[in-house]
Design a protein around this motif. Structure first.
Motif: not given
Length: 222
Positions: A51-60, A85-86, A133-141, A155-163
């Motif tokens: 089986p496959l376990t996936i992690f998506e950054v940005g559910f959107g 997703e935050l 689904k995780i409601k949260g901030d990837l930079t803080r978990i 995630a949104f583009a680097p120039e929009k969300q550099p962190d």
């Protein structure tokens, strides 16, 4: 988060646009084409893990999750799908996009079930697909070590969300990937490629979706 607007992309599929941020949720060259190429073709179908376990950054909008569910049903491959997703969209915003009607009208109930699934707990949507689904901030978990076989980095583009594109973030992601795990992203910027390499991943540049970006990235944890 500001109220997004609906825009139709070049392949006829809709996306959302944030005016103040001047950012789209998907490529204006084709929302559906991008998701299918970057995440399903280059990611899901390339992975041999089952089986496959996936992690998506940005559910959107849930488009990647829906396409993955459909692919898991077709291939009869069990998937556990984590996504973070935050700023979750409202049901009304999601429904206006009409993705199920465009992609697979007979499976509209799956799309609705994905969005109605409770946050922060695993929910079985189909015999082959469970979403968490995780409601949260990837930079803080924190993420569990060596747990994910496939990363959708959307995630949104680097120039929009550099962190969200820092070496620190990619090191966290790399640590959370299982041996043989892969990461796919639409962003092929040189600085992103170098940071992925610095996090210990082997990175390759691949052709982008038809009519879209010239290149995308796929990174592998050897």
């Amino acid at each position: 988060m500001e109220q997004p607007l609906i825009e139709i992309t070049a392949d006829g599929s809709p996306t959302l646009y944030l005016p103040k941020m001047d950012e789209h949720y998907h490529s204006v060259k084709g929302a559906l084409a991008e998701s299918l190429h970057v995440f399903i073709q280059t990611g899901f179908r390339h992975s041999i893990l089952c089986p496959l376990t996936i992690f998506e950054v940005g559910f959107g909008t849930g488009l990647n999750a829906f396409l993955t569910l459909l692919e898991s049903e077709t291939s009869q491959r069990k998937v556990t799908y984590y996504t973070i997703e935050l700023y979750p969209l409202s049901t009304e915003q999601v429904n206006m996009l009409q993705y199920p009607q465009i992609i697979a009208p007979e499976n509209t109930f799956y799309f609705e079930a994905i969005h109605q699934a409770e946050w922060n707990t695993p929910i079985k949507i189909s015999p082959y697909f469970t979403i968490h689904k995780i409601k949260g901030d990837l930079t803080r978990i924190s993420l569990p070590s060596e747990s994910f076989g496939l990363i959708y980095y959307d995630a949104f583009a680097p120039e929009k969300q550099p962190d969200m594109w820092s070496e620190e973030i990619f090191s966290k992601i790399s640590d959370a990937m299982s041996p043989g795990g892969i990461l796919t992203t639409y962003c092929a910027k040189g600085e992103v490629r170098r940071r992925l390499q610095q996090s210990g991943l082997t990175v390759e540049r691949l052709p982008g979706p038809p009519g879209g970006k010239r290149e995308i990235l796929r990174a592998t944890k050897l």
